[in-house]
Design an enzyme around this catalytic site. Structure first.
Site, PDB file in Angstrom:
ATOM      1  N   GLU A  17       0.818  -1.212   0.000  1.00 41.74           N
ATOM      2  CA  GLU A  17       0.000   0.000   0.000  1.00 41.74           C
ATOM      3  C   GLU A  17       0.856   1.270   0.000  1.00 41.74           C
ATOM      4  OE1 GLU A  17      -3.678  -0.439   2.548  1.00 41.74           O
ATOM      5  OE2 GLU A  17      -2.530  -2.158   3.258  1.00 41.74           O
ATOM      6  N   SER A 192      -6.566  -1.966   1.574  1.00 41.09           N
ATOM      7  CA  SER A 192      -6.759  -1.349   0.257  1.00 41.09           C
ATOM      8  C   SER A 192      -7.157  -2.366  -0.809  1.00 41.09           C
ATOM      9  CB  SER A 192      -5.496  -0.594  -0.183  1.00 41.09           C
ATOM     10  OG  SER A 192      -5.235   0.480   0.686  1.00 41.09           O
ATOM     11  N   SER A 327     -11.038  10.379   0.151  1.00 42.42           N
ATOM     12  CA  SER A 327     -11.177   9.167   0.955  1.00 42.42           C
ATOM     13  C   SER A 327     -12.389   9.279   1.872  1.00 42.42           C
ATOM     14  CB  SER A 327      -9.918   8.918   1.786  1.00 42.42           C
ATOM     15  OG  SER A 327      -8.810   8.649   0.962  1.00 42.42           O
TER      16      SER A 327
END
Length: 365
Positions: A17, A192, A327
């Site tokens: 990530e 993720s 996000s």
């Protein structure tokens, strides 16, 4: 300006990530109140090297993090002082940091390793402590604790890379009989949606297991829950609070890495989610119970499924959720009345408050 709080933002890291972390760090750097905070950007390469990073000051973003500008490597000096130094070649070029904001996703950043290092160095840090970080990262341990707390989780089984004859992994046929097809294969310690596959048959199962074992030695094989995907943000230490919930409507077969980060049309985000008040309250209460059951502090994002029968199923918790402007964690707080800049400020203040609280504990008889 001389009285600004000195914040070190850690980003990059030895994780799949890594690139997501860079984007999160860029947004935190841009939004943080620089009249209140003096910011030092600390990049961690995929090889684990720490160094001062000047790309952000120049308006650039490195991808991936490398020491391309010839800056000095950093060493975290452990000792007995109130604030430890991040030194460059032993010259104290940075000076003391008042607090560190880890913007690291995945292993070697979100799993308690960096948190333990910072705690040993006596430096306050944003987010969950060592235990909460480790538990939140390991989906197997996380689910066991939630199950023991009578919180709703999806049925799952474990696969071990080094299983033996005494404790063999279940076969595809056994898993399919228990979970039904389709089901999901996930690395236990990653986020993720990296390494996650949706399995429809035995051929896809073998391929999914081989893919996921590249990232971890332990895999979660989880029942496919048909329902709406909900996420909610948590903020606080001893008395945390929950944001309004948001909904993710994936345009892919599931909310994959590609849908999250590569395809700009990969998902529709509904913030806040269209839900009756009683369901909003129920989801918020379940999220807060999850946060506390997993020994979390500071921040987290809790992900749910909401079935047609209004059953709430906890999917997972993220103790360092994605922190870009798009996000869900910051967007949910923005919809709940806390701006991105204010959110960063509150998280730093929570880190300092916990540090001062824990300093009152005795460490010797």
């Amino acid at each position: 300006m001389e009285n600004r709080i000195k914040v070190g933002i850690l980003f990059g890291g030895k994780s799949a990530e890594h690139e997501v972390s860079i984007q999160s760090a860029k947004n935190v750097y841009d939004a943080i109140d620089k009249n209140k905070y003096q910011v030092t950007m600390i990049g961690i390469s995929k090889r684990g090297q720490w160094f001062l990073d000047h790309y952000f000051e120049k308006g650039c973003v490195p991808a991936p993090v490398e020491n391309a500008d010839g800056g000095e490597n950093l060493a975290l000096v452990l000792g007995t002082g109130e604030n430890q130094l991040l030194e460059v070649a032993g010259k104290n070029l940075i000076g003391a940091l008042d607090v560190v904001f880890p913007v690291l996703h995945g292993p070697f950043g979100e799993d308690g390793t960096v948190q333990g290092l910072l705690k040993q160095a006596n430096i306050p840090f944003v987010g969950a402590d060592v235990l909460g970080s480790a538990v939140g990262m390991d989906k197997d341990v996380m689910k066991r604790l939630l199950r023991d707390s009578d919180l709703p989780i999806a049925p799952y089984v474990l696969l071990h890379k080094y299983a033996d004859a005494e404790m063999p992994n279940p076969t595809y046929q056994e898993i399919a009989a228990y979970l039904c097809v389709p089901f999901f294969v996930k690395p236990a310690n990653l986020g993720s949606s990296v390494g996650i596959s949706k399995v429809q048959d035995e051929g896809e199962f073998d391929q999914a297991v081989a893919e996921a074992f590249q990232y971890d030695h332990k895999l979660i094989v989880e029942k496919n829950i048909v329902g709406r995907e909900m996420e909610i943000s948590i903020l606080g230490n001893e008395n945390p609070m929950a944001s309004l919930p948001g909904e993710i409507i994936s345009q892919h077969s599931f909310y994959s890495y590609e849908a999250k980060y590569l395809d700009e049309h990969g998902a529709i985000l509904k913030i806040p989610a269209s839900l009756p008040d009683h369901l909003v309250a129920k989801i918020q209460q379940t999220a807060l119970k999850t946060f506390k059951a997993l020994c979390c502090e500071g921040m987290a994002r809790v992900d749910f499924f909401l079935t047609e029968k209004d059953e709430i199923i906890i999917n997972e918790i993220n103790t360092i959720p994605g922190f870009t402007k798009i996000s869900m964690y910051p967007k949910l707080w923005d919809a709940s009345g806390i701006s991105y800049t204010e959110l960063i400020d509150r998280l730093i203040q929570l880190a300092l408050a916990r540090f001062n609280r824990d300093r009152q504990l005795k460490t010797s008889r």
